[in-house]
Scaffold this active site. Sequence first.
Site, PDB file in Angstrom:
ATOM      1  N   LYS A 191     -41.138 100.868  17.157  1.00 35.50           N
ATOM      2  CA  LYS A 191     -41.487 100.138  15.938  1.00 35.50           C
ATOM      3  C   LYS A 191     -42.133 101.115  14.969  1.00 35.50           C
ATOM      4  CE  LYS A 191     -44.121  96.289  14.097  1.00 35.50           C
ATOM      5  NZ  LYS A 191     -44.886  95.065  14.375  1.00 35.50           N
ATOM      6  N   LYS A 244     -36.947  98.836  15.566  1.00 35.47           N
ATOM      7  CA  LYS A 244     -37.320  98.074  14.372  1.00 35.47           C
ATOM      8  C   LYS A 244     -37.892  98.997  13.326  1.00 35.47           C
ATOM      9  CE  LYS A 244     -40.613  94.694  12.856  1.00 35.47           C
ATOM     10  NZ  LYS A 244     -41.850  94.024  13.122  1.00 35.47           N
TER      11      LYS A 244
END
Length: 322
Positions: A191, A244
């Site tokens: 992330k 992500k």
Amino acid sequence: MRRFRRLRTSESMRRLVRETHVEKSDLIYPVFITEGKEIKNPVESMPGVFQYSIDMLSEILDRVAESGISGILVFGIPNHKDEQATEAYNPDGITQRAVRYIKSRYPELIIIADVCLCEYTSHGHCGVVCGEKILNDETLPLLSKMAVSLAEAGADIIAPSDMMDGRVAAIRNALDENGFADTPVLSYSAKFASAYYSPFRDAAQSAPGFGDRKTYQMDCANGREALREIEDDIEEGADMVMVKPALAYLDLVRAAKDRFSLPIAAYNVSGEYSMVKAAAKLGFIDEKKIVMENLISIKRAGADIIITYHALDAAEWLEEQK
Ligand code: PBG
Ligand code: ZN
């Protein structure tokens, strides 16, 4: 002469040799749930996305249930925020109540619970704060309590998105000790500290009150480090891993797919959605074609699961194509 165009002569021919197909079952739709009654608040930077109070959820969840997509990712927005994020692990907190309600009304929908403190802390950071520092080890017990309370409420998958080190092992342990050995963990492993999240922070009211998230989320320049993060989460017991954002990081979706054999998720985040919606509104692009091209590209890169705010529209368009 080698003529690649022979296999492109008609839609039937193209369909015959098409390598990648997005299925409705690949898709997960994020839902924002707020306290109160009769609330359906539009999120200004995300046209078509709303915050719902629990009593209004059926409006959107009936659509989700009929759409054929696999499930939802739930984000609760509590009224009360404090330094210890107490509402994050309150058995009667907004997210726990929402999950209980959804599981009882829509038992067949997969409920993925995002586990992170930023929506619940007064300072908006994803962990416990001391001065200007975001503490790692002090945050783990709170994340673990949150994960257990959401599993108790009926969450099918626990998805830690905080980026503290060691959280997958801590959460796995806590789930096992509390009778949830069968509840899988989908870790937001790679992330990145991304400007693509800014519309989400309006939607979830979770912008950090000071500083940024760069001491825990990853530097967008680091691809090899992303693979180390993923490898570590797998060793800690993650059942699925996520990259992500999605579109600017498809190299990592592909690299993860080639190296690891467990399911890979990609999160087509708020900023990616808003850019498409804004350009479509101005008439600069064809929304449907752009969305389907983006989703196919995420799938082609190697994603098995796609979390996207376009999920309901995409499900309708996939149905039309049949
Ligand atoms: C919570 C969380 C965020 C997103 C998902 N979970 C925001 C953040 O890290 O600031 C972003 C999702 C999106 O932009 O659509 N940590
Ligand atoms: Zn967070």
